[in-house]
Design a protein around this motif. Sequence first.
Motif, PDB file in Angstrom:
ATOM      1  N   GLN A  25       0.819  -1.209   0.000  1.00  4.58           N
ATOM      2  CA  GLN A  25       0.000   0.000   0.000  1.00  4.58           C
ATOM      3  C   GLN A  25       0.854   1.260   0.000  1.00  4.58           C
ATOM      4  O   GLN A  25       0.523   2.251  -0.659  1.00  4.58           O
ATOM      5  CB  GLN A  25      -0.919  -0.004   1.221  1.00  4.58           C
ATOM      6  N   ILE A  26       1.987   1.219   0.708  1.00  7.46           N
ATOM      7  CA  ILE A  26       2.874   2.382   0.727  1.00  7.46           C
ATOM      8  C   ILE A  26       3.565   2.550  -0.623  1.00  7.46           C
ATOM      9  O   ILE A  26       3.695   3.665  -1.142  1.00  7.46           O
ATOM     10  CB  ILE A  26       3.899   2.243   1.859  1.00  7.46           C
ATOM     11  N   LEU A  27       4.005   1.431  -1.221  1.00  5.75           N
ATOM     12  CA  LEU A  27       4.693   1.502  -2.505  1.00  5.75           C
ATOM     13  C   LEU A  27       3.770   1.940  -3.636  1.00  5.75           C
ATOM     14  O   LEU A  27       4.243   2.456  -4.654  1.00  5.75           O
ATOM     15  CB  LEU A  27       5.314   0.143  -2.845  1.00  5.75           C
ATOM     16  N   ALA A  28       2.459   1.724  -3.465  1.00  3.23           N
ATOM     17  CA  ALA A  28       1.524   2.143  -4.514  1.00  3.23           C
ATOM     18  C   ALA A  28       1.512   3.654  -4.705  1.00  3.23           C
ATOM     19  O   ALA A  28       1.100   4.149  -5.753  1.00  3.23           O
ATOM     20  CB  ALA A  28       0.117   1.641  -4.193  1.00  3.23           C
TER      21      ALA A  28
ATOM     22  N   LEU B  74       2.062   0.046  -9.666  1.00  4.55           N
ATOM     23  CA  LEU B  74       1.130  -0.382  -8.626  1.00  4.55           C
ATOM     24  C   LEU B  74      -0.092   0.526  -8.578  1.00  4.55           C
ATOM     25  O   LEU B  74      -1.222   0.058  -8.357  1.00  4.55           O
ATOM     26  CB  LEU B  74       1.837  -0.387  -7.264  1.00  4.55           C
ATOM     27  N   GLU B  75       0.111   1.812  -8.785  1.00  2.00           N
ATOM     28  CA  GLU B  75      -1.020   2.730  -8.820  1.00  2.00           C
ATOM     29  C   GLU B  75      -1.932   2.429  -9.996  1.00  2.00           C
ATOM     30  O   GLU B  75      -3.169   2.526  -9.891  1.00  2.00           O
ATOM     31  CB  GLU B  75      -0.508   4.166  -8.901  1.00  2.00           C
TER      32      GLU B  75
ATOM     33  N   VAL C  13      -9.030  -7.042 -11.711  1.00  6.03           N
ATOM     34  CA  VAL C  13      -7.847  -7.598 -12.376  1.00  6.03           C
ATOM     35  C   VAL C  13      -6.567  -7.076 -11.727  1.00  6.03           C
ATOM     36  O   VAL C  13      -5.646  -7.825 -11.409  1.00  6.03           O
ATOM     37  CB  VAL C  13      -7.875  -7.255 -13.877  1.00  6.03           C
ATOM     38  N   GLY C  14      -6.491  -5.777 -11.501  1.00  7.77           N
ATOM     39  CA  GLY C  14      -5.326  -5.207 -10.852  1.00  7.77           C
ATOM     40  C   GLY C  14      -5.175  -5.664  -9.413  1.00  7.77           C
ATOM     41  O   GLY C  14      -4.051  -5.855  -8.920  1.00  7.77           O
ATOM     42  N   GLN C  15      -6.307  -5.864  -8.729  1.00 10.54           N
ATOM     43  CA  GLN C  15      -6.237  -6.317  -7.335  1.00 10.54           C
ATOM     44  C   GLN C  15      -5.668  -7.719  -7.244  1.00 10.54           C
ATOM     45  O   GLN C  15      -4.926  -8.038  -6.305  1.00 10.54           O
ATOM     46  CB  GLN C  15      -7.638  -6.274  -6.708  1.00 10.54           C
TER      47      GLN C  15
ATOM     48  N   GLN D 200      -1.102 -11.140  -5.713  1.00 11.18           N
ATOM     49  CA  GLN D 200      -0.065 -12.107  -6.046  1.00 11.18           C
ATOM     50  C   GLN D 200       1.322 -11.607  -5.633  1.00 11.18           C
ATOM     51  O   GLN D 200       2.117 -12.350  -5.043  1.00 11.18           O
ATOM     52  CB  GLN D 200      -0.098 -12.392  -7.556  1.00 11.18           C
ATOM     53  N   TRP D 201       1.609 -10.335  -5.893  1.00  9.96           N
ATOM     54  CA  TRP D 201       2.906  -9.786  -5.490  1.00  9.96           C
ATOM     55  C   TRP D 201       3.009  -9.642  -3.971  1.00  9.96           C
ATOM     56  O   TRP D 201       4.097  -9.725  -3.401  1.00  9.96           O
ATOM     57  CB  TRP D 201       3.141  -8.438  -6.176  1.00  9.96           C
TER      58      TRP D 201
END
Length: 314
Positions: free
Chosen positions: A108-111, A117-118, A126-128, A133-134
């Motif tokens: 969440q911080i890296l997004a 990630l954003e 799909v993005g979630q 997975q990561w």
Amino acid sequence: MCAVPAEPHAAPPKKGSPRVLTSLKNMFKVPDLRNKILFTLLMLTLYRFGAFIPAPGIDLGAVEQLKSSADQGGVLGFLQLFSGGALTQFAVFALGIMPYITSSIIMQILAVVIPKLEEWQKQGAVGQRKITQWTRYLTVAIAVMQSTGLAFLFHNGGGGFGNQGNNTGLDLIPNFTIPRVLLIVLTLTAGTALLMWMGELITQRGIGNGMSLLIFSSVVSQLPAQAGRVRVEAGNAALFMLLVLFLVLLVCIVFVEQGQRRIPVQYAKRMVGRKMYGGTSTYLPLKVNQAGVIPVIFASSLLYVPQLLVQITG
């Protein structure tokens, strides 16, 4: 025409009847809800069972001494709260679910700083799935680092984590070889991966909030032992006061958690054809505690990182 008799309606509950108990009984009458509850209880039982299975190559006698030292308090006694006692048992689930929580917060911080990630966050389901997975990959990496640190830490007698520092002579891994350490690291990492899978199963097939339920079961499992220790050392009066204080704190926490600031919003009127629409008023609920317990959990997972680094680097 003959009159059809009216169907009998269910009698309303009597005034003052225990509605909570009635709701609990009705939960098991719905097959789908009953299956979800039983599945969740089964997963929590398996989790508590795995919290008492020691990792291979551990000196069980030293584990008992370390556990008695942690029961006296200190940092280790605080850290074992989130693992349900599995940390001092050096069990398969010694790391608990904390690596997954830490990796989720890191993602969440890296997004905020990583555009990819954003972009995934804006893609919906799909993005979630990609972010999830990561998050799993990062969880495994964090579990490998923490399990390696714990192996070095408990080989050196717990690093003085006990309350009085009297466990510095303990060695939980007497045969400290590379294959034995790799086996312990693999076992603890696999336990974390299994817990992550069980939490997702509870979220999908159980009653939901699988990770939170695992943390809750870890914390609650320590309460009976703590209450019994207070009763033996201070008596029934101190135990009663502790229970009252616990209930007061619980009510205060729920009050703050449910508290919100309502920002009024007024919608303007608009004319569509011959009809007038809009003109309604509503509000935006802003919670008092937006972050919840995530900062506390994240801080607790980082609490013993400096100690682990000292033990690894010597």
